[in-house]
Write a protein that holds these residues in place. Sequence first.
Motif, mmCIF file in Angstrom:
data_model
loop_
_atom_site.group_PDB
_atom_site.id
_atom_site.type_symbol
_atom_site.label_atom_id
_atom_site.label_comp_id
_atom_site.label_asym_id
_atom_site.label_seq_id
_atom_site.Cartn_x
_atom_site.Cartn_y
_atom_site.Cartn_z
ATOM 1 N N ILE B 57 29.235 -0.442 -49.863
ATOM 2 C CA ILE B 57 30.144 0.656 -50.212
ATOM 3 C C ILE B 57 31.256 0.827 -49.173
ATOM 4 C CG2 ILE B 57 28.490 1.894 -51.633
ATOM 5 C CD1 ILE B 57 27.961 3.784 -49.459
ATOM 6 N N ILE B 58 31.135 0.125 -48.057
ATOM 7 C CA ILE B 58 32.189 0.240 -47.035
ATOM 8 C C ILE B 58 33.544 -0.198 -47.612
ATOM 9 C CG2 ILE B 58 33.004 -0.563 -44.778
ATOM 10 C CD1 ILE B 58 30.103 -0.706 -43.870
ATOM 11 N N ASN B 59 33.519 -1.297 -48.376
ATOM 12 C CA ASN B 59 34.780 -1.769 -48.972
ATOM 13 C C ASN B 59 35.404 -0.697 -49.862
ATOM 14 O OD1 ASN B 59 33.090 -4.495 -48.634
ATOM 15 N ND2 ASN B 59 35.277 -4.936 -48.503
ATOM 16 N N LYS B 60 34.540 -0.002 -50.618
ATOM 17 C CA LYS B 60 35.061 1.035 -51.518
ATOM 18 C C LYS B 60 35.596 2.234 -50.731
ATOM 19 C CE LYS B 60 32.731 -0.100 -55.766
ATOM 20 N NZ LYS B 60 31.940 0.369 -56.893
ATOM 21 N N LEU B 61 34.945 2.532 -49.594
ATOM 22 C CA LEU B 61 35.461 3.621 -48.755
ATOM 23 C C LEU B 61 36.815 3.217 -48.162
ATOM 24 C CD1 LEU B 61 32.180 4.665 -46.933
ATOM 25 C CD2 LEU B 61 33.565 6.185 -48.348
ATOM 26 N N MET B 62 36.917 1.950 -47.812
ATOM 27 C CA MET B 62 38.167 1.464 -47.212
ATOM 28 C C MET B 62 39.336 1.578 -48.187
ATOM 29 S SD MET B 62 36.605 -1.846 -45.266
ATOM 30 C CE MET B 62 37.916 -2.481 -44.272
ATOM 31 N N ASP B 63 39.057 1.280 -49.482
ATOM 32 C CA ASP B 63 40.187 1.375 -50.427
ATOM 33 C C ASP B 63 40.190 2.695 -51.215
ATOM 34 O OD1 ASP B 63 38.350 1.026 -52.504
ATOM 35 O OD2 ASP B 63 38.759 -1.097 -52.737
ATOM 36 N N GLY B 64 39.340 3.612 -50.809
ATOM 37 C CA GLY B 64 39.362 4.960 -51.395
ATOM 38 C C GLY B 64 38.776 5.061 -52.791
ATOM 39 N N THR B 65 37.964 4.082 -53.200
ATOM 40 C CA THR B 65 37.437 4.114 -54.577
ATOM 41 C C THR B 65 35.962 4.536 -54.643
ATOM 42 O OG1 THR B 65 36.905 1.743 -54.473
ATOM 43 C CG2 THR B 65 39.036 2.357 -55.425
ATOM 44 N N PHE B 66 35.345 4.820 -53.509
ATOM 45 C CA PHE B 66 33.939 5.239 -53.580
ATOM 46 C C PHE B 66 33.878 6.705 -54.048
ATOM 47 C CE2 PHE B 66 29.944 6.933 -51.967
ATOM 48 C CZ PHE B 66 29.087 6.058 -52.597
ATOM 49 N N PRO B 67 33.084 6.984 -55.110
ATOM 50 C CA PRO B 67 33.065 8.342 -55.687
ATOM 51 C C PRO B 67 32.204 9.323 -54.896
ATOM 52 C CG PRO B 67 31.601 6.895 -56.928
ATOM 53 C CD PRO B 67 32.201 6.055 -55.849
ATOM 54 N N LEU B 68 32.705 9.761 -53.757
ATOM 55 C CA LEU B 68 31.921 10.674 -52.903
ATOM 56 C C LEU B 68 31.542 11.965 -53.633
ATOM 57 C CD1 LEU B 68 33.748 10.140 -49.529
ATOM 58 C CD2 LEU B 68 31.270 10.000 -49.813
ATOM 59 N N ASP B 69 32.437 12.444 -54.513
ATOM 60 C CA ASP B 69 32.160 13.697 -55.244
ATOM 61 C C ASP B 69 30.856 13.628 -56.033
ATOM 62 O OD1 ASP B 69 34.288 15.051 -54.309
ATOM 63 O OD2 ASP B 69 35.546 14.810 -56.092
ATOM 64 N N LYS B 70 30.574 12.442 -56.565
ATOM 65 C CA LYS B 70 29.372 12.225 -57.378
ATOM 66 C C LYS B 70 28.095 12.428 -56.554
ATOM 67 C CE LYS B 70 27.396 8.287 -59.850
ATOM 68 N NZ LYS B 70 27.604 6.872 -60.125
#
Lengths: 74, 192
Positions: B57-70
């Motif tokens: 999930i680091i890659n998704k955090l890096m590009d802002g696509t990880f759904p933290l709200d979920k």
Amino acid sequence: MTEEKKFTTISIPTPLAEKIKKRIKGTGFTSLSSYVTYVLREVISGVEEEREEAFSKDDEKRVKDRLKSLGYLE
Amino acid sequence: MELDKNINYIVSGLERSGTSLLMQILHAGSIPCAFDESRKPDNNNPKGYYELEGGKIINKLMDGTFPLDKYKGIFIKITAYGLKFLPPGKYVILYSERNIEEILDSMEKMAKIKDINREETKNAFIRLNNMIKIHIKDRSDIDCMFVNYNKILTNPEISIKKIHEYLGMPKEYLDEMMGVINKRLYRQRRIL
């Protein structure tokens, strides 16, 4: 011209002050203030020392390579 | 037990620092935890990795696509480097630390490598750890607690009680959390 004030007053909880007074009995600290000043200087210099060792670009490349080999990064 | 649904709860630390064990402990204590089966248990983590998307999930955090709200109100695992990319929000982080030599031993075993530049790797991870600790302590939207893997295994009662208190958990879950500690997992222990 007014001379710049060299000391200021900081409030700490009385029970903590009492504990410190007991702790410094028989040590080289002559007052609560001198002990608290010593502790704060130690803390600040520790934090500054930590900050000095910056995470460099080379470090980042090394970390990323390792994370890729562990499957944590693509 | 329910966690605050306005907060993202994160278990973190360097890879191989005991983050999976922390997730196991929380999960055993009936604390909401999100993880999937994308990385199966293996010899390196016989009880599972307790992570999402195989840990990638680091890659998704890096590009802002990880759904933290979920994942608000639920513990998820984001290893140390990923914390650098957390957007502004409201976070509670349990950050695990472990003897660095043990971490490197475990990484080399897991990656099936023999690091000929181990000293440089060690310094890079020490500096990463320091940078991330300063980063999370400095951010006003992060509340964090630091826990030590070695201490959890050598003195689980004290360490787990601290976590338990930090999260304000009901007492009935403490035994389940304590039950997770399996000293057989502590295969690569070194003297601190």
